[in-house]
Design an enzyme around this catalytic site. Sequence first.
Site, PDB file in Angstrom:
ATOM      1  CD  GLU A 117      -2.788  -1.413   2.349  1.00  0.00           C
ATOM      2  OE1 GLU A 117      -2.611  -0.653   3.331  1.00  0.00           O
ATOM      3  OE2 GLU A 117      -3.638  -2.320   2.344  1.00  0.00           O
ATOM      4  CD  GLU A 132      -4.711  -7.757   0.955  1.00  0.00           C
ATOM      5  OE1 GLU A 132      -5.524  -7.136   1.677  1.00  0.00           O
ATOM      6  OE2 GLU A 132      -3.482  -7.535   0.978  1.00  0.00           O
TER       7      GLU A 132
END
Length: 576
Positions: A345, A452
């Site tokens: 991220e 995910e």
Amino acid sequence: MTKAKLAFWLGWIALLQGCMVKSSLPYEYDYSASIECLPEPLEPQYGGGVLRNADFSAGLRGWSAFGYGSIAESTSAAGNGFAVALNRTRPYQSVSQKVYLQADTHYTLSAWLQVSDGGADVRAVVKTVGDFVHAGGGVAKAGCWSMLKGGLTAASSGPAELYFESNATVDLWVDSVSLKPFSKDEWTAHRAESVSAARKKAVRLQATDSAGNPLEGAAVSLDAVRTNFPLGAAVSRYILTNSAYQTWFASRFAVATFENEMKWYSTEPAPGQEDYTVPDAMMAFAKSNGIAVRGHNVFWDQPSQQPRWVQSLPYPQLLAAASRRIRSVVSRYAGQVIGWDVVNENLHFNFYEGRFGWDASTAFYAAARLLDAGSALMFMNEFNTVEQPGDMAALPARYLQRLQQIIAAYPENGAGMAIGLEGHFTTNPNIPYMRAALDTLAQAGIPVWLTEVDVAPGPSQAQHLEEVLREAYAHPAVQGIVIWSAWRPEGCYVMCLTDNSFNNLPQGDVVDRLIAEWRATPRAGSTDAQGYFEAELVHGEYKVTVSHPALNSSISRSVKVELGSGSDHYFIDMQV
């Protein structure tokens, strides 16, 4: 004793060519996108769809100024006409066109954009009765044209207005705009055709004797050994002590991602006190069941996700700790994982960039590649790039810019880099935007995984999960999917597939149904008068067994069915 020969001939029937899936439907879906900044824009996709004067060849006819702004017609040196939103003082001041949306209809959107100076994030917005729907975004530059690709689903029928917005107050140039509707039946049909082209292959097998004569009536069976497409799920430490969890997981998934157990705060909770007992045991479980593992993660750029003792370290100590961390975890599992989320991220957060400089992520990727020089992919793993068209930090264009920074600084990283898209979807996923974002990201030419995947709780959670998984599987750029559903007694992160007794919830039923549909399945039959047997097979490995009444035995051969053109010939001799 004589010999008979069985010739296996495998040939393409369906072929995916480039980015466009050939369709027998009246309206094809255009998978093309551009990530280049071009001197002139390309023609509008679908001729503009429902938009009038989409290429501005008739000046500004059909277009208006939005937000009390002013617009003008302009022409390039090459004679191309386009619209300019002038003297902008508000983000929403731009060119617009009114349209009428049909309920329960998917719309794919595209436009070519430029700004008068510098660069600017630009968002496409559709104003409906009572709502402003974000449909996509891009990065516009001065001096060349950039493509924005997005989409939306109309919740109800009614008037709407398409416009563009940017926080930069530069002039905004717009050209080659398209808004193309697809009924959900059409969308589903395009998806099915893409699956046939990208995930399946029509094969033809011929059995002949030693003289080359076809053998009619030969019995053919194809037993599935392995399916190529990797479908996996997150897994928690509780799998080590729960046999029901072990059985449920191992019978379904080919890939595992450890939910938290490989993260830095789990393996080094105090400085210098490393403990890999749990991830080592989870790795052993995966290996014993033939399950591949994704390495998640080496670093996480979110400040709150650092080990507590790391957060306040001064520069020298932080550098030493980070160096120890990457050497420790990557060296330990090098050659055992299929991929690494090296810096998690790093579009939304910048803990390490803030401490080490803008190129911190780049250095980490280079180090990871040196420490694991095998076939493991190095992922940029990010959220909202395919989920949220309104998140300007994670736009596909921003993702690709960051990826290019990493590759450009260390060219050796270009081979082995991969795109990781988390896929944490809300209660009502924007499926047209998801496909458009994948179209754009596919232009990077490197593997794309959804890493995910989950869908927020709601009455239609299972239905929306199925839509997301089918959309990902059907897209020709996607090479793997991991579902974020690690089981814990207290509950899952967002979405569970089972209850605590490992009975499927509706989401689990969806996954089981798709596993059965996507898995390589056995086929059986007999050859025709020309000795042929045909079948459409999911990409994978098969054991082909052929027998004939004239022969006193059968023969078997392993055959791999993969994406690609051309033909493979297998010749097998056997005694009769």
